[in-house]
Write a protein that holds these residues in place. Structure first.
Motif, mmCIF file in Angstrom:
data_model
loop_
_atom_site.group_PDB
_atom_site.id
_atom_site.type_symbol
_atom_site.label_atom_id
_atom_site.label_comp_id
_atom_site.label_asym_id
_atom_site.label_seq_id
_atom_site.Cartn_x
_atom_site.Cartn_y
_atom_site.Cartn_z
ATOM 1 N N VAL A 206 34.541 51.723 50.492
ATOM 2 C CA VAL A 206 35.550 52.973 50.023
ATOM 3 C C VAL A 206 36.721 52.870 49.384
ATOM 4 N N VAL A 207 36.623 52.935 47.657
ATOM 5 C CA VAL A 207 37.454 52.442 46.274
ATOM 6 C C VAL A 207 38.761 53.014 46.574
ATOM 7 N N CYS A 208 40.064 52.764 47.362
ATOM 8 C CA CYS A 208 40.939 53.630 47.168
ATOM 9 C C CYS A 208 41.985 53.440 46.327
ATOM 10 N N PRO A 209 42.515 53.750 45.436
ATOM 11 C CA PRO A 209 44.447 53.619 44.933
ATOM 12 C C PRO A 209 45.170 53.074 46.056
ATOM 13 N N PRO A 210 45.536 52.144 45.314
ATOM 14 C CA PRO A 210 46.839 51.798 46.240
ATOM 15 C C PRO A 210 47.979 52.310 46.179
ATOM 16 N N TYR A 211 48.975 52.658 47.234
ATOM 17 C CA TYR A 211 49.607 53.198 47.172
ATOM 18 C C TYR A 211 49.925 53.845 47.458
ATOM 19 N N HIS B 265 41.370 57.508 53.540
ATOM 20 C CA HIS B 265 40.997 56.272 54.569
ATOM 21 C C HIS B 265 40.467 56.392 55.547
ATOM 22 N N GLN B 266 40.634 58.083 56.307
ATOM 23 C CA GLN B 266 39.636 58.780 57.285
ATOM 24 C C GLN B 266 38.428 58.475 57.227
ATOM 25 N N LEU C 2 41.622 49.927 44.317
ATOM 26 C CA LEU C 2 41.211 49.427 42.994
ATOM 27 C C LEU C 2 42.783 50.719 42.341
ATOM 28 N N PRO C 3 42.789 50.264 40.959
ATOM 29 C CA PRO C 3 42.872 48.450 40.121
ATOM 30 C C PRO C 3 43.531 47.918 41.033
ATOM 31 N N LYS C 4 43.610 46.224 40.889
ATOM 32 C CA LYS C 4 44.300 45.165 41.623
ATOM 33 C C LYS C 4 44.933 44.524 39.563
ATOM 34 N N LYS C 5 46.339 43.696 39.871
ATOM 35 C CA LYS C 5 46.593 43.214 39.046
ATOM 36 C C LYS C 5 46.436 41.484 39.179
ATOM 37 N N GLU D 105 48.322 46.107 50.540
ATOM 38 C CA GLU D 105 48.118 46.733 52.411
ATOM 39 C C GLU D 105 48.585 48.359 52.286
ATOM 40 N N PRO D 106 47.706 48.957 53.443
ATOM 41 C CA PRO D 106 47.806 50.657 53.424
ATOM 42 C C PRO D 106 49.040 51.269 53.094
ATOM 43 N N ALA D 107 49.168 52.082 52.455
ATOM 44 C CA ALA D 107 50.111 53.014 52.352
ATOM 45 C C ALA D 107 50.936 53.338 54.096
ATOM 46 N N GLU D 108 52.361 53.014 54.595
ATOM 47 C CA GLU D 108 52.766 54.109 55.715
ATOM 48 C C GLU D 108 52.080 54.628 56.633
#
Length: 183
Positions: free
Chosen positions: A8-13, A23-24, A41-44, A51-54
């Motif tokens: 499952v693609v997810c934007p970070p932060y 995430h669910q 994604l995307p990544k530098k 890491e997952p957001a808090e």
């Protein structure tokens, strides 16, 4: 073909409803014995994996660093990251339509060429020229009707859920005394 893994693609932060739903999904799939993982994604280039957001650490998701274009792997992206499906040849491709209105707003902006290159929308899935191999998951009945109204056949309803702490906060607000503000 048997599914052996779901990515499952997810934007970070980001801490909004869309990333929480992603995430669910991984959490719910894993609780049913499915090997499901988040791919941020995307990544530098050269950056450590996010890491997952808090708020999402409670879901205790597994993280993959890269998409796997292999038979038996489902790659599911939110509607704003469909460009990531373009190069996949072997994986099962899927889009989770979390916000039809947000998608339509971005497509309108693409037509005006304001953010076309920023989001890579020149490679975005378009309902007016669909890839018929893609599975579509609608987060709402509104989204399901929209997709089927555009002639898409592989559409299924997939909804998210509200966490228990949401209901606890509602209950607490009912019990808390109301404060009056002076105007």
């Amino acid at each position: 073909m048997a599914v052996r893994k779901v990515q499952v693609v997810c934007p970070p932060y980001l801490t909004t409803g869309g990333p929480e739903a992603l995430h669910q999904l991984v959490y719910a799939a894993r609780s049913q014995g499915i090997d499901a993982r988040i791919v941020y994604l995307p990544k530098k280039e050269g950056a450590p994996p996010p890491e997952p957001a808090e708020p999402y650490k409670i879901y205790n998701v597994e993280i993959d660093e890269n998409l796997e274009d292999e038979p038996g792997v489902v790659v599911l992206v939110p509607e704003l990251e469909t460009r990531l499906l373009k190069g996949l040849k072997h994986a099962i491709k899927a889009i989770w339509w979390l916000s039809i209105d947000h998608y339509l707003d971005l497509i309108r902006q693409e037509k005006r060429k304001r953010i076309k290159h920023w989001l890579g929308l020149n490679e975005t899935f378009r309902v007016d020229r669909p890839d018929l191999s893609v599975w579509h998951f609608a987060q709402s009945e509104y989204a399901r009707k929209f997709l089927e109204g555009h002639g898409l056949k592989k559409v299924r309803l997939l909804t998210d859920f509200l966490r228990d702490d949401f209901f606890a906060a509602i209950e607490q607000s009912k019990l808390a005394p109301r404060r009056l503000r002076r105007v």
